[in-house]
Design a protein around this motif. Structure first.
Motif, short mmCIF file in Angstrom:
data_model
loop_
_atom_site.label_atom_id
_atom_site.label_comp_id
_atom_site.label_asym_id
_atom_site.label_seq_id
_atom_site.Cartn_x
_atom_site.Cartn_y
_atom_site.Cartn_z
N UNK A 144 91.23 41.01 -54.60
CA UNK A 144 90.27 39.96 -54.95
C UNK A 144 90.87 38.58 -54.68
N UNK A 145 90.02 37.64 -54.39
CA UNK A 145 90.47 36.26 -54.19
C UNK A 145 90.78 35.65 -55.54
N UNK A 146 91.79 34.82 -55.59
CA UNK A 146 92.23 34.26 -56.86
C UNK A 146 91.49 32.99 -57.25
N UNK A 147 91.23 32.11 -56.32
CA UNK A 147 90.64 30.81 -56.66
C UNK A 147 89.13 30.86 -56.67
N UNK A 148 88.52 30.46 -57.76
CA UNK A 148 87.08 30.37 -57.85
C UNK A 148 86.62 29.00 -57.40
N UNK A 149 87.42 27.98 -57.66
CA UNK A 149 87.12 26.62 -57.28
C UNK A 149 88.28 26.08 -56.46
N UNK A 150 87.94 25.44 -55.35
CA UNK A 150 88.95 24.84 -54.49
C UNK A 150 88.71 23.34 -54.45
N UNK A 151 89.77 22.57 -54.68
CA UNK A 151 89.70 21.12 -54.65
C UNK A 151 90.34 20.64 -53.36
N UNK A 196 93.93 22.65 -53.36
CA UNK A 196 94.53 23.27 -54.54
C UNK A 196 93.44 23.94 -55.35
N UNK A 197 93.83 24.85 -56.21
CA UNK A 197 92.87 25.49 -57.10
C UNK A 197 93.03 24.97 -58.53
N UNK A 198 93.87 23.96 -58.71
CA UNK A 198 94.14 23.40 -60.03
C UNK A 198 93.94 21.89 -59.97
N UNK A 199 92.93 21.39 -60.67
CA UNK A 199 92.60 19.96 -60.63
C UNK A 199 93.76 19.10 -61.12
N UNK A 200 94.56 19.61 -62.03
CA UNK A 200 95.68 18.81 -62.55
C UNK A 200 96.75 18.56 -61.48
N UNK A 201 96.73 19.31 -60.39
CA UNK A 201 97.70 19.12 -59.31
C UNK A 201 97.25 18.05 -58.32
N UNK A 202 96.02 17.57 -58.47
CA UNK A 202 95.52 16.49 -57.61
C UNK A 202 96.07 15.18 -58.17
N UNK A 203 96.73 14.36 -57.34
CA UNK A 203 97.25 13.08 -57.83
C UNK A 203 96.11 12.25 -58.44
N UNK A 204 96.38 11.56 -59.54
CA UNK A 204 95.34 10.79 -60.23
C UNK A 204 94.62 9.79 -59.34
N UNK A 205 95.34 9.20 -58.40
CA UNK A 205 94.72 8.19 -57.54
C UNK A 205 93.70 8.79 -56.56
N UNK A 206 93.70 10.11 -56.40
CA UNK A 206 92.77 10.76 -55.47
C UNK A 206 91.67 11.54 -56.19
N UNK A 247 88.43 30.49 -65.82
CA UNK A 247 88.27 29.31 -66.66
C UNK A 247 89.64 28.64 -66.73
N UNK A 248 89.70 27.40 -66.25
CA UNK A 248 90.95 26.67 -66.29
C UNK A 248 90.85 25.59 -67.36
N UNK A 249 91.90 25.39 -68.12
CA UNK A 249 91.87 24.35 -69.13
C UNK A 249 91.83 22.98 -68.47
N UNK A 250 91.33 21.97 -69.16
CA UNK A 250 91.29 20.64 -68.57
C UNK A 250 92.71 20.14 -68.31
N UNK A 251 92.88 19.26 -67.34
CA UNK A 251 94.21 18.75 -67.04
C UNK A 251 94.77 18.01 -68.26
#
Length: 181
Positions: free
Chosen positions: A16-23, A35-45, A61-65
């Motif tokens: 199965x594919x792991x990421x449900x949402x891709x950023x 990335x599949x984790x919003x917290x890994x996106x630099x804040x400026x982007x 379900x991923x917890x909020x950053x």
């Protein structure tokens, strides 16, 4: 060999594919990042992120950053300059050069006192009773003290020039001037 290859192909499609949402975002150098984790996106982007939902993946379900949870109630955006450098980066750079300036100034003052002390000693010395080699040693010691003093003057100039350069760079990159204090 065919059995191993066929098992490999079956397993490949069965996983199965792991990421449900891709950023997806594009950084300042034009590099596309995923990335599949919003917290890994630099804040400026974060305000420029494109979100893609994967239909064939199981939903996670991923917890909020962590930055989204702020006890003060203020926004989660970290303020940066145009290159994404934050207050901590600027304060660290300025701190390093201010420390170098302070150290060089202290050493310069000490070298200056030693040079002036040696100069005073030599002006009060009666050279008529001294040998030529003693006089040469005195001159060499005075020259060594002068060179030491000049070395610290150069370090002071370099630190002041770098602090001035950082100040200009901060203005050009729209960094908060308070970060340089």
């Amino acid at each position: 060999m065919k059995k191993i290859l066929s098992i490999f192909v079956i397993l490949l499609f069965a996983l199965p594919l792991q990421a449900g949402t891709v950023y997806k975002w594009v950084d300042k150098e034009g590099v596309v990042n995923f990335t599949d984790d919003l917290s890994k996106v630099p804040p400026s982007y974060r305000n420029r992120v494109e979100v893609e939902e994967r239909k064939d993946a199981k939903e996670e379900v991923t917890p909020p950053p962590p930055q989204a949870i702020t006890p003060s109630g203020k926004g989660d955006e970290i303020i940066t300059d145009t290159y994404g450098r934050d207050e901590a980066w600027w304060r660290d750079k300025v701190r390093q050069w201010k420390e170098k300036l302070k150290e060089a100034t202290e050493k310069y003052e000490e070298a200056k006192r030693n040079y002036e002390k040696k100069t005073d000693e030599l002006t009060q010395t009666n050279f008529s009773g001294r040998s030529r080699s003693q006089s040469k040693w005195d001159v060499m010691a005075l020259n060594r003290l002068r060179e030491e003093k000049e070395k610290y003057e150069a370090q002071i100039s370099e630190a002041n020039a770098m602090l001035e350069k950082l100040s200009k760079e901060a203005k050009e990159t729209k960094a908060d001037p308070a970060w340089l204090e």
